[in-house]
Design an enzyme around this catalytic site. Structure first.
Site, PDB file in Angstrom:
ATOM      1  N   HIS A 109      42.140  37.863  42.699  1.00  0.00           N
ATOM      2  CA  HIS A 109      43.470  37.502  42.197  1.00  0.00           C
ATOM      3  C   HIS A 109      44.531  37.606  43.286  1.00  0.00           C
ATOM      4  O   HIS A 109      45.553  36.934  43.227  1.00  0.00           O
ATOM      5  CB  HIS A 109      43.864  38.400  41.025  1.00  0.00           C
ATOM      6  N   HIS A 135      50.278  44.345  47.506  1.00  0.00           N
ATOM      7  CA  HIS A 135      49.576  43.071  47.410  1.00  0.00           C
ATOM      8  C   HIS A 135      50.571  41.929  47.543  1.00  0.00           C
ATOM      9  O   HIS A 135      51.785  42.148  47.622  1.00  0.00           O
ATOM     10  CB  HIS A 135      48.800  42.964  46.092  1.00  0.00           C
ATOM     11  N   HIS A 137      51.690  37.601  46.620  1.00  0.00           N
ATOM     12  CA  HIS A 137      51.624  36.399  45.783  1.00  0.00           C
ATOM     13  C   HIS A 137      52.095  35.236  46.648  1.00  0.00           C
ATOM     14  O   HIS A 137      53.090  35.365  47.368  1.00  0.00           O
ATOM     15  CB  HIS A 137      52.497  36.552  44.537  1.00  0.00           C
ATOM     16  N   GLU A 147      56.933  35.073  42.985  1.00  0.00           N
ATOM     17  CA  GLU A 147      56.945  35.250  41.529  1.00  0.00           C
ATOM     18  C   GLU A 147      58.381  35.287  41.012  1.00  0.00           C
ATOM     19  O   GLU A 147      58.735  34.549  40.097  1.00  0.00           O
ATOM     20  CB  GLU A 147      56.196  36.532  41.159  1.00  0.00           C
ATOM     21  N   HIS A 160      54.568  42.998  46.969  1.00  0.00           N
ATOM     22  CA  HIS A 160      54.825  44.068  46.005  1.00  0.00           C
ATOM     23  C   HIS A 160      54.182  45.354  46.515  1.00  0.00           C
ATOM     24  O   HIS A 160      52.985  45.374  46.794  1.00  0.00           O
ATOM     25  CB  HIS A 160      54.224  43.735  44.630  1.00  0.00           C
ATOM     26  N   THR A 241      52.971  41.824  36.460  1.00  0.00           N
ATOM     27  CA  THR A 241      52.990  40.360  36.408  1.00  0.00           C
ATOM     28  C   THR A 241      51.603  39.778  36.211  1.00  0.00           C
ATOM     29  O   THR A 241      51.421  38.564  36.298  1.00  0.00           O
ATOM     30  CB  THR A 241      53.614  39.779  37.696  1.00  0.00           C
ATOM     31  N   THR A 242      50.633  40.636  35.958  1.00  0.00           N
ATOM     32  CA  THR A 242      49.265  40.210  35.651  1.00  0.00           C
ATOM     33  C   THR A 242      48.786  40.954  34.411  1.00  0.00           C
ATOM     34  O   THR A 242      49.322  42.016  34.079  1.00  0.00           O
ATOM     35  CB  THR A 242      48.307  40.526  36.816  1.00  0.00           C
TER      36      THR A 242
END
Length: 384
Positions: A109, A135, A137, A147, A160, A241-242
């Site tokens: 992910h 991590h 995005h 995001e 993040h 957010t996941t």
């Protein structure tokens, strides 16, 4: 008729059983890419495989994804509320150059770096928060992948850094508590030069190109992955957010931008794989509704997005800045020089116009005087 009723009841019972299993799986998860512990990696999180291509499906599989405090959000700068009581953020233990190694992981992910709990947020919140992981995005060259958005503008990528409240035993416990998590977020833009601090992570991408692969990288100063200025930020209450979308995150999004080169971002967009050798990209959730939540700002401003400095699709420029006022203190050196040269040009043009007008007037007067001095004399016979 009885047979139809029996089949209907059977289907209802089956749905209840499946719903119970889904809830059980959600309660056992640590928040996917927002969490990092060995038990989570071995858990049944893949039993209900989720992906970014069908985010609406999250709502049916994970109860909290339907909540009214979801993340990410669009930050409307004109509606952000200046709160002078927001304390400055003070970090401790972010310099990990003495660490023998840090684990870098492709979990299918995101790209995730495990962090020691010796990294802490000492000030900025009511409690001390310990680091767990960071991590990213991202999107593609055509689709920027941050995001959070600023005034509906997406940016190339987002980082993040996940922390959990020190009063809880671990990240798994804290993720279920209202005051459990604090995430520091930063927008990543594209600059002219390579970012040597990000290269410490990005240079190892080929070692984790396959899903669920790990590698160790040398320790370095994680502070350098965040913006230089941590004083200007936005703050709001939100969620992971996941999936499972726990609504337990105190979000801090920094106003200033981190930049990497186009090559570095392309490596992130094109190297990692997920699932059946699929490209891992566009791993960002769509902005969620605020539902009345307040977004606070640590600085007083009349914010606006300088859209001329950002290409919404490619992010070829740095991220938008919040403009505070029209004073010279808030202008860059380039802005001041541009204004000075503009004023000089206007003054020169006006001076030239005045000179041209005076010359034309003078010429007209001379021409008139010349005509007045000419005497008409009829020709004589001799002259003819």
């Amino acid at each position: 008729m009885l047979l139809k009723l029996f089949i209907l009841l059977l289907l209802l019972v089956q749905d209840q059983v499946l719903a119970g299993e889904t809830h059980s799986s959600s309660s056992e998860e640590d928040g996917s890419s927002e969490h990092d512990d060995d038990e989570h990696e071995k858990s049944s999180s893949h039993e209900h495989r989720w992906g970014y291509e069908d985010q609406e499906a999250w709502r049916s599989a994970y109860h909290d994804c339907n909540g009214k405090s979801q993340s990410p959000i669009d930050i409307e700068t004109s509606k952000a509320i200046y709160d002078r009581s927001l304390p400055a953020i003070k970090l401790d233990g972010y310099d990990l150059t003495d660490q023998p190694g840090l684990k870098l992981h492709n979990n299918g992910h995101t790209l995730q770096l495990s962090l020691p709990s010796s990294m802490r947020i000492l000030k900025g919140f009511d409690e001390i928060y310990l680091a767990a992981q960071l991590h990213f995005h991202w999107g593609t060259i055509e689709v920027p992948g941050s995001e959070h958005t600023i005034d509906n503008v997406h940016f190339p990528a987002e980082i993040h850094v996940v922390h959990y409240n020190s009063k809880y035993a671990d990240l798994a416990e804290a993720a279920r508590k209202k005051d459990g998590l604090a995430v520091l977020g930063g927008f990543i833009g594209i600059g002219l030069h390579e970012n040597e601090n990000y290269e410490k992570i990005l240079s190892a991408l080929t070692d984790v190109s396959i899903e669920e692969s790990n590698t160790m990288i040398p320790g370095f100063n994680i502070r350098h992955l965040l913006p230089n200025n941590l004083e200007k930020f936005y703050r709001y209450n939100g969620s992971l957010t996941t999936p499972p979308c726990f609504q337990t995150v105190n979000w801090t999004m920094f106003n200033d931008t981190i930049t990497v080169s186009r090559r570095q971002l392309a490596a992130l967009e094109k190297t990692l794989k997920a699932g059946q050798n699929q490209l891992l990209s566009k791993n960002f959730r769509a902005p969620q509704l605020l539902h009345g939540r307040r977004v606070l700002a640590s600085f007083s401003a009349s914010p606006s997005v300088d859209s001329a400095n950002t290409n919404t699709f490619t992010g070829e420029k740095s991220l938008p800045k919040v403009k505070t006022s029209g004073t010279f203190d808030d202008m860059s050196k380039g802005d001041v020089l541009a204004i000075a040269f503009g004023a000089l040009f206007v003054m020169t043009l006006l001076g030239f116009s005045a000179y041209a007008y005076q010359q034309r007037k003078k010429y007209s007067k001379i021409k008139k005087d010349t005509r007045q001095n000419v005497i008409y004399k009829p020709a004589t016979k001799e002259e003819v």
